[in-house]
Design an enzyme around this catalytic site. Structure first.
Site, short mmCIF file in Angstrom:
data_model
loop_
_atom_site.label_atom_id
_atom_site.label_comp_id
_atom_site.label_asym_id
_atom_site.label_seq_id
_atom_site.Cartn_x
_atom_site.Cartn_y
_atom_site.Cartn_z
N HIS A 143 42.40 41.64 38.90
CA HIS A 143 41.51 40.52 39.22
C HIS A 143 40.77 39.98 37.99
O HIS A 143 40.64 38.77 37.81
CB HIS A 143 40.50 40.97 40.29
N TYR A 184 36.85 40.72 47.98
CA TYR A 184 36.51 39.75 49.03
C TYR A 184 36.08 40.43 50.32
O TYR A 184 35.49 39.78 51.20
CB TYR A 184 37.70 38.83 49.35
#
Length: 266
Positions: free
Chosen positions: A97, A39
């Site tokens: 992730h 991110y």
């Protein structure tokens, strides 16, 4: 501390936008902040957390290890870098992730490295994200189901992911629903709007309450204080069985997060 039922998602938020979102979220009562290496906002979130008067013991911070850092020699250094950016000595939960693209690395390798991170005190809990049943089975074989605190997957009324949900629950693995409002699509769904009107609630509160009542943690994202407050209030809404069942009929396997490196979904 268990995983708080509602967290603040920060996907696609960067710079001042994520700083403002986290600051407002903490002010209205959020204590779970969800981020990820990819991110590129961990440092901004670290700044917002450093400016907050909320004690560290009340916070629950989740970050996720990116696919490029899954190798045994990269995972721990990458997590230490995340901690430096977040200005914390430990996160509360570190997740894988995504499974390694094309399974180029064995699940056992990166799960063992993640368990080592827990043993070193870099994270309190460990877990996974976007794992299929097959990947969960390999993760369980590597570190044991009790060591997997959560599988964070896309769940909303239009993608209910029941096979993975049922498998994770059967193994005692928690579930965190990301994109719980389907990028806002759930807010425009007539059935959800009709249920919301009956309960004098917002469509977002109904969609989130539907997930919360199934035992999922949820991590909606917003940059507006009134939406942040409204989402948090979903915890106080109780939907009767007939509303829960009606929303369950909206499942259409509509997956929003499906990059080219995604696994073969169940």
């Amino acid at each position: 501390m268990n995983i708080p039922s509602i967290g603040l998602g920060t996907f696609r938020l960067k710079g001042q936008q994520v700083i403002d979102s986290v600051r407002a979220g903490l002010e209205v009562g959020y204590r779970h902040i969800d981020t990820a290496q990819i991110y590129e906002n961990e440092a901004d979130i670290g700044l917002a957390l450093a400016d907050s008067a909320v004690p560290r013991r009340e916070l629950f911070i989740t970050t996720k290890i990116w696919t490029g850092n899954l190798a045994a020699d990269k995972l721990l250094p990458s997590l230490k870098d995340s901690l430096r950016k977040l200005r914390k000595e430990q996160v509360d939960m570190a997740l894988i992730h995504w499974p390694a693209p094309q399974d180029a690395l064995p699940v056992a390798e990166y799960m063992a490295a993640l368990l080592e991170a827990k043993e070193q005190g870099l994270t309190r809990l460990i877990g996974v994200s976007n794992f299929t049943i097959a990947h969960l089975e390999r993760a369980i074989a590597a570190v044991g189901a009790p060591n997997i605190a959560s599988n964070q997957i896309e769940i909303h009324p239009f993608l209910q992911n029941r096979k993975v949900v049922d498998f994770a629950k059967s193994k005692g693995i928690g579930l965190t629903a990301y994109m719980p409002l389907a990028y806002g699509k759930a807010l425009d769904e007539p059935l959800i709007q009709e249920i919301a009107a009956r309960h004098k609630a917002t469509a977002a509160q109904v969609a989130l309450a539907w997930l919360l009542q199934q035992g999922f943690a949820v991590i909606p994202s917003s940059t507006r204080r009134e939406n942040l407050q409204g989402n948090l209030a979903a915890r106080a809404l109780h939907l009767p069985d007939e509303d829960m069942a009606a929303i369950a009929t909206l499942d259409r396997n509509e997956r929003l997060a499906n990059p080219d490196f995604a696994p073969a979904w169940d």
